[in-house]
Design an enzyme around this catalytic site. Structure first.
Site, PDB file in Angstrom:
ATOM      1  N   ALA A  10       0.866  -1.171   0.000  1.00 46.95           N
ATOM      2  CA  ALA A  10       0.000   0.000   0.000  1.00 46.95           C
ATOM      3  C   ALA A  10       0.909   1.230   0.000  1.00 46.95           C
ATOM      4  O   ALA A  10       2.132   1.123  -0.014  1.00 46.95           O
ATOM      5  CB  ALA A  10      -0.908  -0.018   1.227  1.00 46.95           C
ATOM      6  N   MET A  11       0.289   2.416   0.026  1.00 47.92           N
ATOM      7  CA  MET A  11       1.095   3.634   0.015  1.00 47.92           C
ATOM      8  C   MET A  11       1.820   3.833   1.339  1.00 47.92           C
ATOM      9  O   MET A  11       1.432   3.303   2.372  1.00 47.92           O
ATOM     10  CB  MET A  11       0.200   4.850  -0.273  1.00 47.92           C
ATOM     11  CG  MET A  11      -0.414   4.840  -1.657  1.00 47.92           C
ATOM     12  SD  MET A  11      -1.304   6.356  -2.025  1.00 47.92           S
ATOM     13  CE  MET A  11       0.051   7.509  -2.197  1.00 47.92           C
ATOM     14  N   ASN A  12       2.890   4.632   1.256  1.00 45.75           N
ATOM     15  CA  ASN A  12       3.622   5.059   2.450  1.00 45.75           C
ATOM     16  C   ASN A  12       4.351   3.911   3.141  1.00 45.75           C
ATOM     17  O   ASN A  12       4.550   3.930   4.350  1.00 45.75           O
ATOM     18  CB  ASN A  12       2.674   5.733   3.439  1.00 45.75           C
ATOM     19  CG  ASN A  12       3.391   6.763   4.307  1.00 45.75           C
ATOM     20  OD1 ASN A  12       4.367   7.348   3.892  1.00 45.75           O
ATOM     21  ND2 ASN A  12       2.882   6.968   5.508  1.00 45.75           N
ATOM     22  N   THR A  16       9.971   3.542  -2.540  1.00 49.19           N
ATOM     23  CA  THR A  16      11.010   4.298  -3.227  1.00 49.19           C
ATOM     24  C   THR A  16      12.301   4.301  -2.421  1.00 49.19           C
ATOM     25  O   THR A  16      13.396   4.218  -2.980  1.00 49.19           O
ATOM     26  CB  THR A  16      10.541   5.741  -3.492  1.00 49.19           C
ATOM     27  OG1 THR A  16       9.358   5.708  -4.301  1.00 49.19           O
ATOM     28  CG2 THR A  16      11.601   6.536  -4.237  1.00 49.19           C
ATOM     29  N   ASP A  87      10.511   2.339 -10.763  1.00 50.16           N
ATOM     30  CA  ASP A  87       9.681   2.996  -9.753  1.00 50.16           C
ATOM     31  C   ASP A  87       8.258   3.151 -10.275  1.00 50.16           C
ATOM     32  O   ASP A  87       8.037   3.289 -11.477  1.00 50.16           O
ATOM     33  CB  ASP A  87      10.268   4.373  -9.427  1.00 50.16           C
ATOM     34  CG  ASP A  87       9.688   4.979  -8.163  1.00 50.16           C
ATOM     35  OD1 ASP A  87       9.441   4.224  -7.202  1.00 50.16           O
ATOM     36  OD2 ASP A  87       9.495   6.203  -8.118  1.00 50.16           O
ATOM     37  N   GLU A  88       7.269   3.125  -9.376  1.00 54.80           N
ATOM     38  CA  GLU A  88       5.845   3.255  -9.721  1.00 54.80           C
ATOM     39  C   GLU A  88       5.458   2.254 -10.820  1.00 54.80           C
ATOM     40  O   GLU A  88       4.853   2.597 -11.833  1.00 54.80           O
ATOM     41  CB  GLU A  88       5.537   4.687 -10.168  1.00 54.80           C
ATOM     42  CG  GLU A  88       5.899   5.762  -9.158  1.00 54.80           C
ATOM     43  CD  GLU A  88       5.074   5.677  -7.872  1.00 54.80           C
ATOM     44  OE1 GLU A  88       4.103   4.901  -7.817  1.00 54.80           O
ATOM     45  OE2 GLU A  88       5.416   6.397  -6.914  1.00 54.80           O
ATOM     46  N   ALA A  89       5.806   0.991 -10.581  1.00 59.16           N
ATOM     47  CA  ALA A  89       5.619  -0.049 -11.591  1.00 59.16           C
ATOM     48  C   ALA A  89       4.152  -0.354 -11.875  1.00 59.16           C
ATOM     49  O   ALA A  89       3.841  -1.011 -12.873  1.00 59.16           O
ATOM     50  CB  ALA A  89       6.332  -1.325 -11.155  1.00 59.16           C
TER      51      ALA A  89
END
Length: 208
Positions: A10-12, A16, A87-89
């Protein structure tokens, strides 16, 4: 043996940061890495991958029509390469995920892809769908919901703190923000139109 890895969360969750650390680990051993980032995500400018804790690196931008096997091959002609990191696949297309499998299988180069698994409606992104299907190794990066449970879902909330039910799958910028929550909290908030108070949870603005 080279493999295609998919690091999802999930986010956060620090995807990265993990990507940049992996790249640094290769470089520390005298190896060369290639970082690829989607043209869709321009939060920090073009050609920059930046983590929430402030570390960053230059990247090669690709769009959704780019042939990533050809791109990597071209980069390899001008410099030695030992690893590709994406990144951001989640923004990859089906064909681009296939091209990354060719980087592994034909160029014998490991590929580390980092991305979200699902969108704010609980649906798989196209890139994530095919990475889950075709990657050699699946690695979950964990983060925590404000309830204390493991966060596996993402909710898009408006400026009033209410869950957004409809809209485009991909939205960069704007007033809406995203929070990572557990599945149980996602069901409560998303389906019951519960409200998330800003005081309950920190809203991630940078790293996804």
């Amino acid at each position: 043996m080279a493999k295609l890895y998919f690091y999802y969360s999930a986010m956060n969750a620090g995807k990265t940061t993990h990507l940049l650390q992996s790249s640094y680990n290769y470089q520390e051993r005298g190896m060369k890495t290639l970082i690829l980032s989607s043209s869709i995500d321009n939060r920090f400018g073009r050609g920059v991958v930046k983590s929430r804790i402030g570390i960053q690196s230059e990247s090669i931008i690709f769009n959704q029509k780019e042939d990533l096997f050809r791109l990597v091959g071209t980069q390899r002609q001008s410099q030695p390469l030992d690893c590709v990191l994406v990144d951001e696949a989640q923004f990859l297309s089906k064909s681009q995920v296939y091209q990354l499998t060719d980087v592994v299988d034909k160029l014998h180069m490991p590929v580390l892809a980092y991305g979200l698994r699902t969108d704010f409606q609980g649906e798989l992104f196209e890139g994530s769908q095919y990475l889950l299907a075709w990657a050699d190794e699946l690695c979950e990066l964990k983060t925590i919901c404000h309830t204390g449970k493991k966060a596996t879902m993402v909710i898009r909330i408006d400026e009033n703190g209410r869950a957004v039910k409809t809209g485009q799958q991909i939205q960069i910028g704007g007033n809406d923000r995203y929070v990572s929550v557990s599945r149980a909290e996602y069901k409560r908030v998303f389906h019951d139109q519960g409200r998330i108070e800003p005081s309950q949870i920190s809203l991630p603005l940078e790293d996804t």
